[in-house]
Design a protein around this motif. Structure first.
Motif, PDB file in Angstrom:
ATOM      1  N   SER A  20       0.881  -1.141  -0.044  1.00  0.00           N
ATOM      2  CA  SER A  20      -0.107   0.044   0.065  1.00  0.00           C
ATOM      3  C   SER A  20       0.939   1.266  -0.119  1.00  0.00           C
ATOM      4  CB  SER A  20      -0.891  -0.034   1.288  1.00  0.00           C
ATOM      5  OG  SER A  20      -1.387  -1.010   1.408  1.00  0.00           O
ATOM      6  N   THR A  28      -7.070  -1.240  -2.977  1.00  0.00           N
ATOM      7  CA  THR A  28      -7.289  -0.111  -3.751  1.00  0.00           C
ATOM      8  C   THR A  28      -5.806  -0.141  -4.541  1.00  0.00           C
ATOM      9  OG1 THR A  28      -8.545   1.226  -2.182  1.00  0.00           O
ATOM     10  CG2 THR A  28      -7.272   2.281  -3.861  1.00  0.00           C
ATOM     11  N   GLU A  79      -7.743  -2.135   3.936  1.00  0.00           N
ATOM     12  CA  GLU A  79      -8.524  -1.155   3.125  1.00  0.00           C
ATOM     13  C   GLU A  79      -7.688  -0.773   2.012  1.00  0.00           C
ATOM     14  OE1 GLU A  79      -9.636   1.241   6.405  1.00  0.00           O
ATOM     15  OE2 GLU A  79     -11.307   1.908   5.180  1.00  0.00           O
ATOM     16  N   LYS A  80      -6.596  -0.432   2.323  1.00  0.00           N
ATOM     17  CA  LYS A  80      -5.702   0.174   1.497  1.00  0.00           C
ATOM     18  C   LYS A  80      -5.027  -0.842   0.458  1.00  0.00           C
ATOM     19  CE  LYS A  80      -3.620   3.864   4.529  1.00  0.00           C
ATOM     20  NZ  LYS A  80      -2.552   4.084   5.283  1.00  0.00           N
ATOM     21  N   ARG A 118      -6.234  -3.289  -7.330  1.00  0.00           N
ATOM     22  CA  ARG A 118      -7.470  -2.878  -8.237  1.00  0.00           C
ATOM     23  C   ARG A 118      -7.327  -1.741  -9.034  1.00  0.00           C
ATOM     24  NH1 ARG A 118     -12.055  -4.899  -4.069  1.00  0.00           N
ATOM     25  NH2 ARG A 118     -11.830  -7.101  -4.667  1.00  0.00           N
ATOM     26  N   ASP A 119      -6.657  -0.554  -8.311  1.00  0.00           N
ATOM     27  CA  ASP A 119      -6.500   0.684  -9.213  1.00  0.00           C
ATOM     28  C   ASP A 119      -5.469   0.438 -10.206  1.00  0.00           C
ATOM     29  OD1 ASP A 119      -7.033   3.319  -9.582  1.00  0.00           O
ATOM     30  OD2 ASP A 119      -5.323   3.788  -8.616  1.00  0.00           O
TER      31      ASP A 119
END
Ligand code: F0G
Length: 401
Positions: A236, A305, A301-302, A308-309
């Motif tokens: 992350s 993202t 949570e991080k 996927r991002d």
């Protein structure tokens, strides 16, 4: 100039606050800079030595940091392992070459420096091993007491030895890492001790410099960066840092962030494979790669993202695949890493063999900790030394055997 922002509700907090999660909604925080103010300094980075502090304008520490010259680690071309996979652009960033032998030092130089700037008098963490070793080292350098909580019987010898020798108060918890983390969070909250697990947004700032160095060493942005994932702080952090470089116009694309976990502890892989909205914790994580024996990743949570991002992915490998790659790195490339570190390359191998990663891709696998961190796992895999009388005939006989 910077402040802390909640990644969920956007609530902002000042840089002088001692806070790890959002007071309004309980979610994770991250550091946000005034990027316009940083823009001009990016051009001067190349004139400084390769290290965490090359990028100081994108780090939160204001004064002189507590440093042992962390970062500036080698980026090796994996010629033999690459050739076996049909790849010509496969690299390993050896984070085991940091002062305490793992990437954690990048985070601790920043985290412990921030502890002092915030006026904290002692620091603590829960750890599967490397964080504790690093915190002990940087606590010693800073001259402040360090407390480390370790899951009893599940931390490799080298790391316990480091934590003890560098003078930390080492507590062995009758429970796994996830429980030790809950406990240390309570302790820090109650006793005014500074928490330096990867829930601490400042620590992750130091770790993002792995991504900056990769780009500076290669001279371009690789197609993919592959990492072992435990608490998911490192993956992350690197994603966040490269996102900042994109916003600054320093780079114009993001690498596909790719996480590797062990079959016995793979909550992030499950979330990616099943396209879940969030990571579902695992109750009883188990793997020989003890540092990633984590069922409830702090940065859940991080990481979703980050993966996927960037159209990245995540894959699980078996303990056997991890150990086989640890041997391959040691014997075919001369690179000595601990088991979890080999997981990144083992995962990449599996992704290439499955046709998910193209052989033409330019890939950097981050190998996160040094071989000597976990001597017991090595000794258990290797044949013992050949015993020999101290004569030439005996020696020749031994060499023949
Ligand atoms: N590799 C090594 C060598 C580690 O020590 C760790 C984590 C990881 C990979 C995973 O990184 O948690 O950022 O996803 N070690 C922690 C510790 C948990 O306590 O030393 P992550």
């Amino acid at each position: 100039m910077f402040h802390l922002t909640c990644i969920h509700c956007g609530q902002k907090y000042g840089s002088d606050e001692i806070i790890y999660t959002c007071r309004s909604c309980g979610h994770l925080l991250e550091v946000q800079y005034d990027l316009d103010a940083v823009k001009t300094s990016c051009e001067t980075w190349q004139t400084r030595p390769l290290s965490v502090w090359r990028y100081k304008e994108l780090l939160p520490v204001k004064g002189n940091p507590i440093t042992l010259q962390e970062g500036g680690t080698p980026l090796y071309h994996l010629k033999r392992i690459g050739a076996e996979l049909g790849m010509t652009h496969l690299y390993a960033k050896h984070e085991g070459m940091n002062p305490s032998g793992s990437f954690k030092d990048r985070g601790m130089t920043v985290g412990v420096s921030m502890a002092l700037e915030l006026g904290m008098k002692s620091v603590a963490c829960a750890s599967t091993g490397n964080t504790s070793a690093s915190l002990a080292v940087y606590g010693a350098k800073a001259g402040i007491p360090a407390i480390v909580l370790l899951p009893a019987g599940k931390v490799a010898l080298g790391k316990v030895a480091q934590a003890l020798m560098h003078g930390a108060k080492v507590i062995s918890i009758q429970g796994n890492f996830d429980r030790a983390l809950e406990l240390v969070r309570d302790l820090c909250e109650n006793q005014g001790i500074y928490l330096l697990n990867s829930v601490n947004p400042y620590r992750l700032e130091g770790q993002k410099t792995i991504g900056f160095e990769i780009i500076d060493q290669l001279g371009y942005v690789p197609d993919r960066i592959v990492l072992p994932v435990g608490n998911a702080g490192n993956i992350s952090a690197i994603y966040k840092g490269l996102h900042e470089l994109t916003a600054l116009g320093v780079i114009d694309k993001m690498p596909k962030m790719t996480g590797v976990q062990s079959k016995g502890a793979q909550p992030v892989v499950q979330a990616i494979e099943k396209n879940l909205p969030e990571v579902v914790p695992e109750e009883n994580p188990e793997t020989i790669a003890t540092v990633i024996r984590i069922g409830a990743p702090v940065n859940a949570e991080k990481v979703l993202t980050a993966i996927r991002d960037t159209q990245g992915t995540a894959i699980a490998v078996t303990d056997e695949e991890i150990l086989a790659m640890q041997r391959d790195l040691a014997q075919k490339e001369g690179i000595g890493v601990e088991p979890a570190s080999a997981a990144s390359v083992a995962g990449l191998k599996k992704l290439v063999q499955a046709g998910i990663v193209d052989k033409d891709e330019h890939v950097v696998c981050v190998v996160t900790g040094h071989l000597l961190k976990d001597p017991e796992t090595i000794i258990n895999q290797c044949a013992p030394p050949i015993s020999c009388e101290a004569t030439l005939p005996s020696l020749l006989h031994a060499l023949d055997s």
